[in-house]
Design a protein around this motif. Structure first.
Motif, mmCIF file in Angstrom:
data_model
loop_
_atom_site.group_PDB
_atom_site.id
_atom_site.type_symbol
_atom_site.label_atom_id
_atom_site.label_comp_id
_atom_site.label_asym_id
_atom_site.label_seq_id
_atom_site.Cartn_x
_atom_site.Cartn_y
_atom_site.Cartn_z
ATOM 1 N N TYR A 1 0.835 -1.207 0.000
ATOM 2 C CA TYR A 1 0.000 0.000 0.000
ATOM 3 C C TYR A 1 0.870 1.256 0.000
ATOM 4 N N PHE A 2 1.869 1.279 0.872
ATOM 5 C CA PHE A 2 2.716 2.462 0.983
ATOM 6 C C PHE A 2 3.443 2.727 -0.333
ATOM 7 N N ASP A 3 3.945 1.674 -0.971
ATOM 8 C CA ASP A 3 4.630 1.839 -2.258
ATOM 9 C C ASP A 3 3.701 2.456 -3.298
ATOM 10 N N VAL A 4 2.479 1.920 -3.371
ATOM 11 C CA VAL A 4 1.510 2.409 -4.355
ATOM 12 C C VAL A 4 1.113 3.854 -4.054
ATOM 13 N N GLU A 5 0.865 4.149 -2.785
ATOM 14 C CA GLU A 5 0.405 5.498 -2.419
ATOM 15 C C GLU A 5 1.502 6.548 -2.589
ATOM 16 N N ARG A 6 2.741 6.147 -2.342
ATOM 17 C CA ARG A 6 3.849 7.079 -2.586
ATOM 18 C C ARG A 6 4.032 7.319 -4.084
ATOM 19 N N LEU A 7 3.831 6.265 -4.882
ATOM 20 C CA LEU A 7 3.924 6.406 -6.339
ATOM 21 C C LEU A 7 2.846 7.348 -6.859
ATOM 22 N N ILE A 8 1.622 7.168 -6.380
ATOM 23 C CA ILE A 8 0.517 8.039 -6.808
ATOM 24 C C ILE A 8 0.810 9.487 -6.438
ATOM 25 N N ILE B 1 -8.769 6.783 1.141
ATOM 26 C CA ILE B 1 -8.274 7.554 0.008
ATOM 27 C C ILE B 1 -8.750 8.998 0.074
ATOM 28 N N THR B 2 -9.868 9.253 0.756
ATOM 29 C CA THR B 2 -10.331 10.622 0.977
ATOM 30 C C THR B 2 -9.350 11.369 1.882
ATOM 31 N N VAL B 3 -8.864 10.686 2.924
ATOM 32 C CA VAL B 3 -7.835 11.262 3.794
ATOM 33 C C VAL B 3 -6.597 11.611 2.963
ATOM 34 N N PHE B 4 -6.199 10.701 2.108
ATOM 35 C CA PHE B 4 -5.033 10.885 1.233
ATOM 36 C C PHE B 4 -5.209 12.121 0.344
ATOM 37 N N GLU C 1 4.535 14.748 -2.234
ATOM 38 C CA GLU C 1 5.145 13.766 -1.343
ATOM 39 C C GLU C 1 4.155 13.497 -0.215
ATOM 40 N N VAL C 2 3.944 12.243 0.125
ATOM 41 C CA VAL C 2 2.985 11.907 1.179
ATOM 42 C C VAL C 2 3.739 11.585 2.466
ATOM 43 N N LYS C 3 3.298 12.178 3.557
ATOM 44 C CA LYS C 3 3.941 11.956 4.854
ATOM 45 C C LYS C 3 3.491 10.628 5.466
ATOM 46 N N ASP C 4 4.360 10.041 6.282
ATOM 47 C CA ASP C 4 4.011 8.801 6.968
ATOM 48 C C ASP C 4 2.758 8.979 7.818
ATOM 49 N N GLU C 5 2.603 10.167 8.404
ATOM 50 C CA GLU C 5 1.434 10.415 9.264
ATOM 51 C C GLU C 5 0.131 10.262 8.495
ATOM 52 N N THR C 6 0.132 10.652 7.223
ATOM 53 C CA THR C 6 -1.061 10.483 6.384
ATOM 54 C C THR C 6 -1.308 9.001 6.128
ATOM 55 N N LEU C 7 -0.258 8.262 5.809
ATOM 56 C CA LEU C 7 -0.396 6.830 5.550
ATOM 57 C C LEU C 7 -0.883 6.100 6.797
ATOM 58 N N TRP C 8 -0.410 6.525 7.966
ATOM 59 C CA TRP C 8 -0.864 5.908 9.220
ATOM 60 C C TRP C 8 -2.355 6.146 9.441
ATOM 61 N N LYS C 9 -2.786 7.382 9.168
ATOM 62 C CA LYS C 9 -4.214 7.712 9.364
ATOM 63 C C LYS C 9 -5.123 6.863 8.477
#
Length: 219
Positions: A22-29, A54-57, A36-44
């Protein structure tokens, strides 16, 4: 706690190493949108229903795209990685075999049914479980307790008779709020999250299995 009758497993990050995918895909997107997406967003995002996550993202990154369109992009990328790269977490088969025949088992996941089916097929683990609950079947995602209450009901037990295994703070909060004995098994992706409210923090699935068997033996 009440007499233990069932164990309910989270799936992503607990049974299988999908958080990395998931993290790989979300960082790629994010990079594809020049962000750049922060780890805190991925954690949420962890443990939530897909559209909620994905709305949070989208909100955190300020993306001008509908969450549903963004979810479709993520799912297409994720399915390919899941089919090719899914792996069981260390100790998964050990804990499944140590519980099998002693307690009922369920999977309660924030992932959709299509992802669950891929995992069950790839790892050949469907026969271990009595019940499956996915994000397609609940109104509210974790940290809301609905998914665990639903799993307990389908298992024919009370939440207080269940042990929940979770790797994320969102998921663990759902288990505790449902009234289940909750064991956190933090991964390298979640070990900085808050687990102060759970009943037990396990080092890994082996430690979790030992704790479960200790609870069974106390009865």
């Amino acid at each position: 706690m009440e007499r233990v009758k069932a164990v309910i497993f989270d799936m992503d990050g607990l049974m299988i190493d999908t958080e990395r995918l998931y993290f790989d895909v979300e960082r790629l997107i994010a990079r594809n949108f020049g962000k750049e997406v922060k780890d805190e967003t991925l954690w949420k995002m962890m443990g939530r229903k897909p559209l909620e996550a994905i709305t949070v993202f989208a909100e955190d990154l300020g993306l001008d795209i509908s969450p549903r369109e963004l979810l479709s992009i993520r799912d297409d990328l994720f399915v390919k990685k899941l089919i090719n790269e899914v792996e069981a977490m260390p100790g998964l088969f050990d804990i499944l075999n140590s519980i099998r025949g002693k307690l009922k088992m369920a999977i309660a996941t924030g992932s959709p049914n299509k992802f669950l089916k891929i995992v069950l097929d790839k790892l050949k683990i469907e026969d271990y479980f009595d019940v499956f609950v996915t994000s397609d079947e609940v109104e509210k995602g974790k940290p809301d307790p609905e998914v665990y209450n639903t799993a307990a009901k389908r298992l024919g037990v009370m939440p207080a008779e269940c042990i929940v295994l979770e790797d994320s703070s969102n998921g663990a909060l759902a288990g505790v709020t449902a009234g289940c004995y909750t064991i956190a098994v933090p991964s390298v992706y979640t070990n900085k999250q808050d687990f102060s409210f759970v009943n037990y923090i396990a080092r890994d699935l082996k430690d979790a299995a030992e704790k479960i068997n200790e609870l069974i033996c106390r009865e």
